[in-house]
Enzyme design. Structure first.
Site, PDB file in Angstrom:
ATOM      1  N   GLU A   1       0.884  -1.179   0.000  1.00  0.00           N
ATOM      2  CA  GLU A   1       0.000   0.000   0.000  1.00  0.00           C
ATOM      3  C   GLU A   1       0.912   1.216   0.000  1.00  0.00           C
ATOM      4  O   GLU A   1       1.448   1.604   1.030  1.00  0.00           O
ATOM      5  CB  GLU A   1      -0.900  -0.017   1.247  1.00  0.00           C
TER       6      GLU A   1
ATOM      7  N   CYS B   1      -2.304   9.529   2.463  1.00  0.00           N
ATOM      8  CA  CYS B   1      -1.819   8.918   1.215  1.00  0.00           C
ATOM      9  C   CYS B   1      -2.719   9.256   0.031  1.00  0.00           C
ATOM     10  O   CYS B   1      -2.247   9.378  -1.087  1.00  0.00           O
ATOM     11  CB  CYS B   1      -1.706   7.414   1.384  1.00  0.00           C
TER      12      CYS B   1
HETATM   13  P1  NAD Z   1       8.070   4.843   4.988  1.00  0.00           P
HETATM   14  O1  NAD Z   1       8.144   4.039   3.730  1.00  0.00           O
HETATM   15  O2  NAD Z   1       9.194   5.759   5.296  1.00  0.00           O
HETATM   16  O3  NAD Z   1       7.908   3.900   6.271  1.00  0.00           O
HETATM   17  C1  NAD Z   1       6.927   2.898   6.352  1.00  0.00           C
HETATM   18  C2  NAD Z   1       7.399   1.775   7.251  1.00  0.00           C
HETATM   19  O4  NAD Z   1       8.557   1.189   6.676  1.00  0.00           O
HETATM   20  C3  NAD Z   1       7.776   2.209   8.661  1.00  0.00           C
HETATM   21  O5  NAD Z   1       7.275   1.260   9.570  1.00  0.00           O
HETATM   22  C4  NAD Z   1       9.299   2.220   8.633  1.00  0.00           C
HETATM   23  O6  NAD Z   1       9.864   1.881   9.881  1.00  0.00           O
HETATM   24  C5  NAD Z   1       9.615   1.164   7.607  1.00  0.00           C
HETATM   25  N1  NAD Z   1      10.859   1.444   6.880  1.00  0.00           N
HETATM   26  C6  NAD Z   1      11.402   2.652   6.595  1.00  0.00           C
HETATM   27  N2  NAD Z   1      12.543   2.521   5.897  1.00  0.00           N
HETATM   28  C7  NAD Z   1      12.721   1.184   5.731  1.00  0.00           C
HETATM   29  C8  NAD Z   1      13.731   0.406   5.090  1.00  0.00           C
HETATM   30  N3  NAD Z   1      14.789   0.968   4.483  1.00  0.00           N
HETATM   31  N4  NAD Z   1      13.594  -0.938   5.107  1.00  0.00           N
HETATM   32  C9  NAD Z   1      12.543  -1.525   5.706  1.00  0.00           C
HETATM   33  N5  NAD Z   1      11.566  -0.839   6.335  1.00  0.00           N
HETATM   34  C10 NAD Z   1      11.651   0.502   6.351  1.00  0.00           C
HETATM   35  O7  NAD Z   1       6.677   5.604   4.896  1.00  0.00           O
HETATM   36  P2  NAD Z   1       6.057   6.638   5.910  1.00  0.00           P
HETATM   37  O8  NAD Z   1       6.872   7.902   5.858  1.00  0.00           O
HETATM   38  O9  NAD Z   1       5.807   6.014   7.211  1.00  0.00           O
HETATM   39  O10 NAD Z   1       4.623   6.911   5.248  1.00  0.00           O
HETATM   40  C11 NAD Z   1       4.432   7.834   4.228  1.00  0.00           C
HETATM   41  C12 NAD Z   1       4.277   7.145   2.885  1.00  0.00           C
HETATM   42  O11 NAD Z   1       3.349   6.095   2.990  1.00  0.00           O
HETATM   43  C13 NAD Z   1       3.701   8.082   1.839  1.00  0.00           C
HETATM   44  O12 NAD Z   1       4.324   7.809   0.606  1.00  0.00           O
HETATM   45  C14 NAD Z   1       2.235   7.694   1.767  1.00  0.00           C
HETATM   46  O13 NAD Z   1       1.608   7.999   0.553  1.00  0.00           O
HETATM   47  C15 NAD Z   1       2.330   6.224   2.003  1.00  0.00           C
HETATM   48  N6  NAD Z   1       1.075   5.716   2.554  1.00  0.00           N
HETATM   49  C16 NAD Z   1       0.320   4.873   1.818  1.00  0.00           C
HETATM   50  C17 NAD Z   1      -0.887   4.416   2.304  1.00  0.00           C
HETATM   51  C18 NAD Z   1      -1.770   3.490   1.510  1.00  0.00           C
HETATM   52  O14 NAD Z   1      -2.713   2.969   2.085  1.00  0.00           O
HETATM   53  N7  NAD Z   1      -1.515   3.270   0.239  1.00  0.00           N
HETATM   54  C19 NAD Z   1      -1.327   4.812   3.560  1.00  0.00           C
HETATM   55  C20 NAD Z   1      -0.513   5.676   4.293  1.00  0.00           C
HETATM   56  C21 NAD Z   1       0.698   6.113   3.791  1.00  0.00           C
END
Ligand code: NAD
Length: 460
Positions: free
Chosen positions: A212, A246
């Site tokens: 997602e 998002c």
């Molecule tokens: P992110 O990708 O930075 O982090 C998401 C999760 O991944 C966190 O739990 C984090 O600890 C983990 N993570 C971060 N870096 C990682 C790595 N290198 N390896 C493994 N895991 C890692 O995202 P965010 O900043 O928490 O959220 C914002 C993003 O999420 C935006 O792009 C938004 O559009 C998207 N989003 C999508 C949805 C959806 O339902 N499609 C919902 C909410 C947010």
């Protein structure tokens, strides 16, 4: 937790799953009900935690974090008996005599990695799907909302045994460790960049994955739209959670002839919703952390402000802001904004606007405000997006009858309602035959059976 402790915890869940307990329908329903009761009991602490993490208004916490999760449980409880039972399908004449079925079965142990922007809902909603499917779950909430992650951990530990659901807290390094383990399913919510890392890790073990992700969700407004209503729905969808949603409209493409009146309506609505000084409003959230604040500040400084633009770094406050004279080459149009900055760009004709959209990555959502039904269908037919609303923003995700998810770089797979159950289930195809009669057409020696076989295929 150390790597050894994580491996042991996973083994414990595997052992519990192997007992078959989690697959019992009564157990699944009992656990879902228990989760609903626990959430209702913890409403106060969830609301406080989100206010502490980023000043999330209580109304928004209830509507977008608590109520949405509770209604998802209610919906799933209502339909689970039907979804979980084996479904009879037509059998093939070639297999005569047989009875054919689809048996949904849980994948097993799922890893759910959550994002920070709706930290409660985005972690708990996949958990509901995993419970409904009959599996066990590891939850890894976001490290950027420590208070909410703590409430989730407390709630889970208090109400569920670790061999069924467990919470692992930490940042990317912890995610990376978890991704090395042999889960049966990975459900990830977050950025497209991290989604690719997760997909690669899952691919190396052939673990099914739901992603997602995010992207730039366009919002189109043509000259037939009711601008007053459109402005209200756009302002609500954009500045909810201070733009950190998002599916928030990332930018507006408005037909040139109505650009000025739309901007006026947007400005008027922002003031109506958040007063003339939104910083004092109890209904307006803050930017999640300094890194994101600075990122948004840079985008803002490189843009022409039409309205808003005030910031206060000490509170990570950024006013609801409208930007004009924006070009596609500017950094703000190259990345997902994920904050309260709304570029408003003009277009002359709808095909020209659609070309701008289809040249870019497929977005998570697309919004079109128009009274022209033919134009509405044209936009839906000529664009690809995870979901879409005509004359609204965001609301499609609140209907459990609609699967929610992205397409292309905005994600793969979907959830909510039945889609959540399916996201954590394997659809096992089952054919059942009696011992009699035994039709031997398919067995060697084939001799003249080929002609019979050809005739049989002709009859199909
Ligand atoms: P992110 O990708 O930075 O982090 C998401 C999760 O991944 C966190 O739990 C984090 O600890 C983990 N993570 C971060 N870096 C990682 C790595 N290198 N390896 C493994 N895991 C890692 O995202 P965010 O900043 O928490 O959220 C914002 C993003 O999420 C935006 O792009 C938004 O559009 C998207 N989003 C999508 C949805 C959806 O339902 N499609 C919902 C909410 C947010």
């Amino acid at each position: 937790m150390t790597t050894i402790a994580l491996v042991q915890a996973l083994q414990q869940q595997k052992a519990f799953f192997a007992t078959g307990k989690t697959r019992e329908l009564a157990f699944r329903k009992d656990m879902l009900q228990r989760l609903a009761t626990a959430i209702a009991q913890e409403e106060e602490s969830i609301t406080q935690a989100l206010a502490e993490d980023f000043h999330k208004p209580a109304f928004e916490t209830y509507a977008t974090e608590i109520a949405i999760v509770l209604s998802e449980i209610k919906f799933i409880l209502k339909h689970l008996d039907k979804w979980a039972r084996p479904r009879k399908v037509k059998s093939s004449f070639l297999n005569f005599p047989s009875k054919d079925y689809i048996y949904p079965e849980p994948y097993g142990i799922s890893l759910v990695i959550g994002a920070w922007n709706y930290p409660f809902q985005l972690t708990l909603s996949p958990l509901i799907g995993s419970m409904a499917a009959g599996g066990c779950t590891f939850l890894k909430p976001s490290e950027l909302t420590p208070a909410t992650s703590q409430v989730i951990a407390h709630l889970v530990e208090k109400h569920f045994p670790a061999e069924y659901v467990m919470v692992v807290q930490g940042g990317p390094e912890v995610s990376q460790e978890l991704l090395q383990l042999s889960f049966d399913k990975i459900f990830f919510t977050g950025s497209t960049a991290v989604g690719k890392i997760v997909a690669q890790a899952a691919a190396s073990q052939l673990i099914p994955v739901t992603l997602e992700l995010g992207g730039k969700s366009p919002c189109l407004v043509d000259e037939t739209a009711n601008l007053e209503v459109a402005a209200q729905r756009i302002v609500w969808g954009k500045y909810l959670n201070a733009g950190q949603t998002c599916v928030a409209p990332d930018y507006v493409l408005v037909q040139e002839s109505v650009q000025r009146p739309l901007l006026e309506q947007l400005q008027k609505t922002i003031t109506q919703f958040y007063t003339a000084s939104p910083q004092q409003s109890q209904d307006y959230a803050r930017i999640i952390n300094d890194r994101h604040f600075e990122r948004l500040q840079k985008l803002l400084q490189a843009s022409k402000v039409y309205f808003g633009g005030q910031t206060d770094a000490s509170q990570r406050y950024m006013a609801p802001t409208l930007l004009t004279d924006v070009t596609w080459e500017q950094p703000i149009m190259q990345e997902e904004i994920f904050g309260p900055l709304l570029p408003v760009l003009p277009f002359k004709t709808l095909p020209e606007a659609l070309q701008q959209i289809t040249q870019r990555e497929k977005p998570l959502a697309l919004y079109f405000f128009s009274n022209d039904q033919a134009a509405q269908e044209m936009v839906l037919a000529q664009t690809s997006s995870g979901g879409a609303c005509i004359n609204d923003t965001i609301s499609h995700l609140a209907n459990p009858h609609l699967p929610f998810g992205g397409v292309g770089t905005s994600g793969q797979g979907n959830y909510h309602g039945k889609a959540s159950f399916l996201a954590f289930s394997h659809q096992k195809s089952v054919l059942k035959k009696p011992f009699w009669p035994e039709v031997n057409l398919r067995y060697p020696p084939y001799q003249d059976k080929l002609n019979w076989m050809k005739k049989a295929f002709d009859w199909l």
